[in-house]
Scaffold this active site. Structure first.
Site, PDB file in Angstrom:
ATOM      1  CG  HIS A 110      -2.046  -0.979   1.536  1.00 44.41           C
ATOM      2  ND1 HIS A 110      -2.416  -1.614   2.207  1.00 44.41           N
ATOM      3  CD2 HIS A 110      -2.828  -1.573   0.389  1.00 44.41           C
ATOM      4  CE1 HIS A 110      -2.682  -3.032   1.860  1.00 44.41           C
ATOM      5  NE2 HIS A 110      -3.238  -2.407   0.585  1.00 44.41           N
ATOM      6  CG  HIS A 142       2.781   6.198   5.732  1.00 44.58           C
ATOM      7  ND1 HIS A 142       2.067   6.280   6.955  1.00 44.58           N
ATOM      8  CD2 HIS A 142       1.968   6.788   4.626  1.00 44.58           C
ATOM      9  CE1 HIS A 142       1.860   6.350   7.295  1.00 44.58           C
ATOM     10  NE2 HIS A 142       1.395   6.820   6.078  1.00 44.58           N
ATOM     11  CG  HIS A 144      -0.196   8.554   1.637  1.00 44.27           C
ATOM     12  ND1 HIS A 144      -1.792   7.437   1.290  1.00 44.27           N
ATOM     13  CD2 HIS A 144      -0.189   8.988   2.853  1.00 44.27           C
ATOM     14  CE1 HIS A 144      -1.566   6.924   2.674  1.00 44.27           C
ATOM     15  NE2 HIS A 144      -0.763   7.508   3.342  1.00 44.27           N
ATOM     16  CG  HIS A 167       0.441  10.598   6.345  1.00 45.04           C
ATOM     17  ND1 HIS A 167      -0.568   9.996   5.594  1.00 45.04           N
ATOM     18  CD2 HIS A 167       0.269  12.621   5.870  1.00 45.04           C
ATOM     19  CE1 HIS A 167      -1.269  10.658   4.904  1.00 45.04           C
ATOM     20  NE2 HIS A 167      -0.881  11.879   4.578  1.00 45.04           N
ATOM     21  CB  THR A 255      -5.797   8.078   5.445  1.00 48.84           C
ATOM     22  OG1 THR A 255      -4.198   7.429   4.362  1.00 48.84           O
ATOM     23  CG2 THR A 255      -5.419   9.728   5.729  1.00 48.84           C
ATOM     24  CB  THR A 256      -4.889   2.785   5.366  1.00 50.32           C
ATOM     25  OG1 THR A 256      -4.194   3.086   7.092  1.00 50.32           O
ATOM     26  CG2 THR A 256      -4.205   3.310   4.464  1.00 50.32           C
TER      27      THR A 256
HETATM   28 ZN   LIG Z   1      -0.597   7.761   5.227  1.00 46.74          ZN
END
Ligand SMILES: [Zn+2]
Ligand SMILES: *[C@@H]1O[C@H](CO)[C@@H](O)[C@H](O)[C@H]1NC(C)=O
Ligand SMILES: *[C@@H]1O[C@H](CO)[C@@H](O)[C@H](O)[C@H]1NC(C)=O
Length: 314
Positions: A110, A142, A144, A167, A255-256
């Site tokens: 992800h 991580h 996005h 993030h 947000t996951t």
């Molecule tokens: Zn994130």
């Protein structure tokens, strides 16, 4: 002529052999602490527990709290709708201390994820101030991102989406003896710092810490691949030289999946620059179905009358 080129080949092969031995030696010398390996396992387990979600519909098909929650993230952040008020700045502690090295960078299907170990002095990098309900220790970082023809930040700022959003996930020291997943059961469990990146052809200044991480991305292209980022790195190097005195803050969620409503968000207004050719490395990663891992951002969520605060430089 013939002989000398042969000699050259011989020397080259010898050199390659020595180089290979050198690399093998380096690999063998890398020692990761048991605590760090356990933290990586816990992070992996939490990722597995969140199920087999994907970004085909930017999360619109995710269920449970992701569907029904009233305090979800990301949201559009706009200056005009924010409460502009006196807020303390974010205070960073141990962000200038070397982290216990090396760090493990993982493609978890992800995102590209790094669990952060403590610093070399045995403490953790942590933050307080802002609208944070306590002190929060840095746990992982991580990203996005979008694709060759789309931008991939999660939050938007004044109706603008940026190329990449980083993030840095922090956990409330109140829950020091619980995992990040366990802390996400509490409204004050987590604090995430969001940093926007803009792709540029020529960066004004190079963020060397981040470049060292991005240079390892070609080694984690397959799903579940991992590699180490050797050398000295501080949590502060992730932030580069962005201005941290201006930010948006609000109560939101992961947000996951499972989209737990446990996050005090701090999203910096200042945008960091990253060379486009570095950002392109993210687009090469693969997700579990062996498709390109691109556009791994969640669609914007309803604000639902939540207050959104803005700290201006004072
Ligand atoms: Zn994130
Ligand atoms: C990295 O990947 C290898 C090969 O799949 C695996 O054996 C190892 O446990 C992984 N390391 C970490 C720290 O996750
Ligand atoms: C978040 O929620 C808590 C608990 O309801 C509240 O005290 C706090 O002020 C909120 N923070 C923000 C940034 O809205």
């Amino acid at each position: 002529m013939h002989n000398s080129s042969r000699w050259g080949l011989g020397v080259m092969l010898q050199f390659l052999l020595l180089a290979a031995l050198g690399i093998a030696h380096l690999q063998a010398k890398i020692r990761l602490s048991e605590a760090y390996l356990n933290a990586i396992s816990a992070d992996d387990a939490a990722e597995q527990a969140s199920g087999s979600y994907n970004y085909d519909q930017q999360g619109r098909d995710w269920e449970g709290l992701c569907q029904d929650g009233q305090q979800q993230s990301p949201i559009p952040l706009t200056y005009n709708e924010a409460i502009v008020t006196g807020i303390p700045r974010i205070h960073f502690y141990n962000y200038d201390q070397n982290l216990e090295s090396p760090l493990v960078l993982t493609n978890n299907g992800h995102t590209a994820n790094m669990v952060l170990p403590p610093t070399q002095n045995g403490q953790r990098a942590y933050i307080n101030g802002g609208l944070l309900p306590g002190s929060f220790e840095a746990q992982s970082v991580h990203f996005h991102w979008g694709s060759a023809n789309s931008k991939g930040s999660e939050h938007s700022i004044n109706f603008q989406r940026y190329d990449v959003e980083m993030h840095i996930v922090h956990k409330n020291i109140r829950y020091a003896h619980q995992t990040v997943a366990e802390a996400s059961a509490y409204w004050d469990g987590l604090a995430v710092l969001g940093v926007m990146f803009r792709a540029v052809d020529r960066a004004f200044s190079q963020n060397t810490g981040l470049l060292r991480i991005f240079n390892r991305l070609p080694l984690i292209i397959p799903y579940q691949a991992n590699t180490t980022v050797a050398g000295r790195l501080t949590a502060g190097q992730l932030l580069g030289n962005i201005i941290t005195g201006e930010f948006y803050s609000y109560n939101g969620s992961l947000t996951t999946p499972d989209c737990a409503e446990s996050v005090t968000w701090t999203v910096f207004k200042d945008v960091a620059e990253l060379p486009r050719r570095q950002i392109m490395k993210l687009w090469n990663l693969q997700e579990s179905r062996m498709r390109p891992l691109i556009n791994n951002y969640r669609a914007l969520q309803d604000i639902n009358d939540r207050p959104i605060y803005y700290r201006a430089l004072q």
